[in-house]
Design a protein around this motif. Sequence first.
Motif, PDB file in Angstrom:
ATOM      1  N   GLU A  48       0.791  -1.350   0.014  1.00  0.00           N
ATOM      2  CA  GLU A  48       0.069  -0.017   0.118  1.00  0.00           C
ATOM      3  C   GLU A  48       0.907   1.208   0.034  1.00  0.00           C
ATOM      4  N   ARG A 106       1.230   5.125   0.572  1.00  0.00           N
ATOM      5  CA  ARG A 106       0.637   6.343   1.338  1.00  0.00           C
ATOM      6  C   ARG A 106       0.240   7.600   0.439  1.00  0.00           C
ATOM      7  N   PRO A 107      -0.888   8.011   0.799  1.00  0.00           N
ATOM      8  CA  PRO A 107      -1.342   8.976  -0.118  1.00  0.00           C
ATOM      9  C   PRO A 107      -0.433  10.196  -0.225  1.00  0.00           C
ATOM     10  N   ALA A 130       2.255  10.189  -2.055  1.00  0.00           N
ATOM     11  CA  ALA A 130       3.660   9.589  -2.325  1.00  0.00           C
ATOM     12  C   ALA A 130       3.985   9.620  -3.969  1.00  0.00           C
ATOM     13  N   CYS A 186       6.997   4.196  -4.115  1.00  0.00           N
ATOM     14  CA  CYS A 186       6.927   3.166  -3.200  1.00  0.00           C
ATOM     15  C   CYS A 186       7.780   3.249  -2.035  1.00  0.00           C
ATOM     16  N   ASP A 187       7.188   2.991  -0.699  1.00  0.00           N
ATOM     17  CA  ASP A 187       8.278   2.906   0.195  1.00  0.00           C
ATOM     18  C   ASP A 187       8.810   1.501   0.472  1.00  0.00           C
TER      19      ASP A 187
END
Length: 190
Positions: free
Chosen positions: A9, A11-12, A14, A17-18
């Motif tokens: 998922e 985060r809004p 971004a 991608c983390d």
Amino acid sequence: MYCSSCGREIRPGALFCDGCGASTIADPVEGGGAPFPAEADVVCFVGDQSGYYLGKFRSFQVGRVEAFVPTWNWNAFLFTTWWFLYRKMYLWALLAFVASCIPVVGLVAWIAVGVAGNYLYYRHASAQIGRVRAVTPEGDLPRVLAQMGGVNRWVIWVGVVLTILAIAGIIAAISIPLFLKTISEGTRAI
């Protein structure tokens, strides 16, 4: 939103991608073709197993082109007709049932569904998501996708009941003749 590379998922807001660092900015589809379904839509449509299917669905998206890639789905292989019913693919369930009644064709279809089941489900999900998106307001989209997609849980219960009945039938087919033989031998001894 979910990462198109690793499925985590995002985060809004971004841009990357983390989990894997992939860009979150989607490329437009060239040539005016239909875009692939958004991963959030797939998650709403598929339900519980969306992580598994997102990974499989990504393999059918080669660049900006949809392409069949052989994958393997054990549930589709082992429970072909039941799997199609469970995933709400009713026409495929009917075709699988008819094919299973034809000796050689049934075996070939059984293996083919194991290899192509994920792709067939991808095509089904993409078509259903496109239809729902065309007529549903954005605010109602997750709810409607979950209703149209998801699974038929009743299929599991019907499968369990039919399996129990089949086992009871096999036991009866073995034990009743043995019981009758024992009784007839017992009356001859008297």
